[in-house]
Design a protein around this motif. Sequence first.
Motif, PDB file in Angstrom:
ATOM      1  N   UNK A 286       0.821  -1.213   0.000  1.00  0.00           N
ATOM      2  CA  UNK A 286       0.000   0.000   0.000  1.00  0.00           C
ATOM      3  C   UNK A 286       0.851   1.258   0.000  1.00  0.00           C
ATOM      4  N   UNK A 287       0.341   2.291  -0.646  1.00  0.00           N
ATOM      5  CA  UNK A 287       1.052   3.562  -0.769  1.00  0.00           C
ATOM      6  C   UNK A 287       0.711   4.451   0.416  1.00  0.00           C
ATOM      7  N   UNK A 288       1.471   4.313   1.505  1.00  0.00           N
ATOM      8  CA  UNK A 288       1.196   5.115   2.699  1.00  0.00           C
ATOM      9  C   UNK A 288       1.629   6.543   2.466  1.00  0.00           C
ATOM     10  N   UNK A 289       0.946   7.475   3.159  1.00  0.00           N
ATOM     11  CA  UNK A 289       1.169   8.897   2.916  1.00  0.00           C
ATOM     12  C   UNK A 289       2.182   9.517   3.857  1.00  0.00           C
ATOM     13  N   UNK A 290       2.296   9.014   5.074  1.00  0.00           N
ATOM     14  CA  UNK A 290       3.163   9.644   6.066  1.00  0.00           C
ATOM     15  C   UNK A 290       4.550   9.018   6.059  1.00  0.00           C
ATOM     16  N   UNK A 291       5.552   9.871   6.146  1.00  0.00           N
ATOM     17  CA  UNK A 291       6.934   9.391   6.158  1.00  0.00           C
ATOM     18  C   UNK A 291       7.199   8.581   7.432  1.00  0.00           C
ATOM     19  N   UNK A 292       7.876   7.475   7.272  1.00  0.00           N
ATOM     20  CA  UNK A 292       8.189   6.643   8.418  1.00  0.00           C
ATOM     21  C   UNK A 292       7.107   5.643   8.759  1.00  0.00           C
TER      22      UNK A 292
END
Length: 583
Positions: A286-292
């Motif tokens: 999945x393409x998560x939005x938040x870094x880390x």
Amino acid sequence: MKCLGLCGLHGAGKTHIAARLRDLGGWTVIDKRLELKRLYESGWFRRNKHEAWEAWYRYTYERFGSGPVMLKMLETVSISTESVVVIDAIYTPEEWKSLQGYAPGSVLAGVWAPQAIRDVRRDEPSEMDARRAHFWHHSGACLMSTVEWVFPGSLPGELLDCFARSSSPMSPIFLKRLCPPSTSEDRGLSVSEIAKSGLLVFRRRGNKTEFLLLHRQKQNDWSFPKGHVEKGEGLLEAGLREVFEEANMRPMVVGRLIDLEYLDGKGRQIRLALFLGYTEEKNDIPNVSSEGEAAEWVPLARVERALSYENLQTYFRTYVKPLFSQKQSGDQIHTDVIFSETEQYKNEARLLTHAFLDGGISSDPVELNRLILKKENRPIKQVSYFLTNHQNVPNAAFWCKEFGSYVINECYLRSWHSKSQVQRFLKEHGVPVFPSEPYLFSSKKHNATWMMKSERHGMKNFISMEASKRSSWDAYFEQKADEKRFTEIKLGYIAGQILTDAKDLHLSSGLISALHRVQEYLGLEIFSTDIFVDKMGTFYIVDVNPAPAFFHNMKARRAFASYIGLIERFYLKQVPFSINEVA
């Protein structure tokens, strides 16, 4: 434990319905009056051993209130947590609230019978009905407004048998259709509670079901997409925003699950509203939005172990996993696309049925005035979609639902009757809309005209208002129209997914939020809308259409077919009736 509460006037047939559910479907029946007599005989709160039953009954209700008495009764009844229970009967909103708190996911049903039948059955004076109706509306609440099912007191045994067996212990009622929030409550939450919202998103990979789990680096935990409800947001609106912000995903919303209540690390009461979502996302990562952050698609069997918190593990095991453990019956699902010959939707109805057929769903276009209820040789799973705004639709939708059909947009069809009514309501809830009255704006300088859609649909010319009656708000729209600064766009909305034919169209977060709010507060699963957007990004919703055909948008029609497949999986029961067109 799953509970069905019965309410209705004396002699309506509540005890008959409860007994048939017990005999045909193996339900456990709680006779409230009988259980209260057992409390009386046990000596609970009797002022003396000689106190008569009737005096004790009146005093306990006056002293404690109907809600606490109901809760005390439930706590003393020995029932398995796996039981399916019918309670005869619920008389007050307070009793219903206590039952919901004791057994989340409970359903309230009304039992109805004509007065002539009630007069024969009743063994109490007719004044009891007036008292009962008074209790229904006690404390400003209305018990009957929360009824989800209505049974005639002389319900045919065959249909009741079907209902009893289809609602057996293997059929959890933990998933509910999306309906507008109660106007008497703040999103169903008390002031002392902190509201959060989230989605449990799943997808199908072959024969496997996988759920989206997110890892937060700071907390070092695995959970579902969720977060705080911001000021002015609805619960569904907040949940959809969170899943997009955290996973860059816009899933379909299948329904609302039971809320999860818990105390946070600071001892604050938290209520987490959870919805079930579905996506056809094919990316394995999945393409998560938040870094880390990180995300994974986790198989159904591993989700419980993967979750970091015990309350989420228990919640998933109790309320979510059973929804996916039921075997499908294999019965064919049939969808009627219902149109009216008074409107020009017949060809659109045929196009929509072709899209359903391409998706493996049996479907036919049916003319509104030619609907009949016809008994079939075998049970069939039925969906009804009204591709018409005819005035007879609410009545037809009611009977379709009563005979077992899943009626798309049923909450909307039951509650809303005019576009001006809808526009006023949306404006009150912060959705930018044009005035409810259709005006013709004209400009002598540019000899230009600007028209709004009318109550009867389509573009109409209307006499312009006198200058003295025109507000500065109306003049603003006239100026925008003269400068040709507005662009009209058409959007489709299917259970949380937004679809359009326009290429490279960027939808602002405010516009997306407004569309989710239209869905949540009007109870619309499917709709289309016309929106005017200016060069600065300011937008106004001109029209909300609860009966779109999506005949210009193949992607939307396919998404519609996919949504009907979800309805079949999670909501439809086997019933011996279907809706058919007269030959």
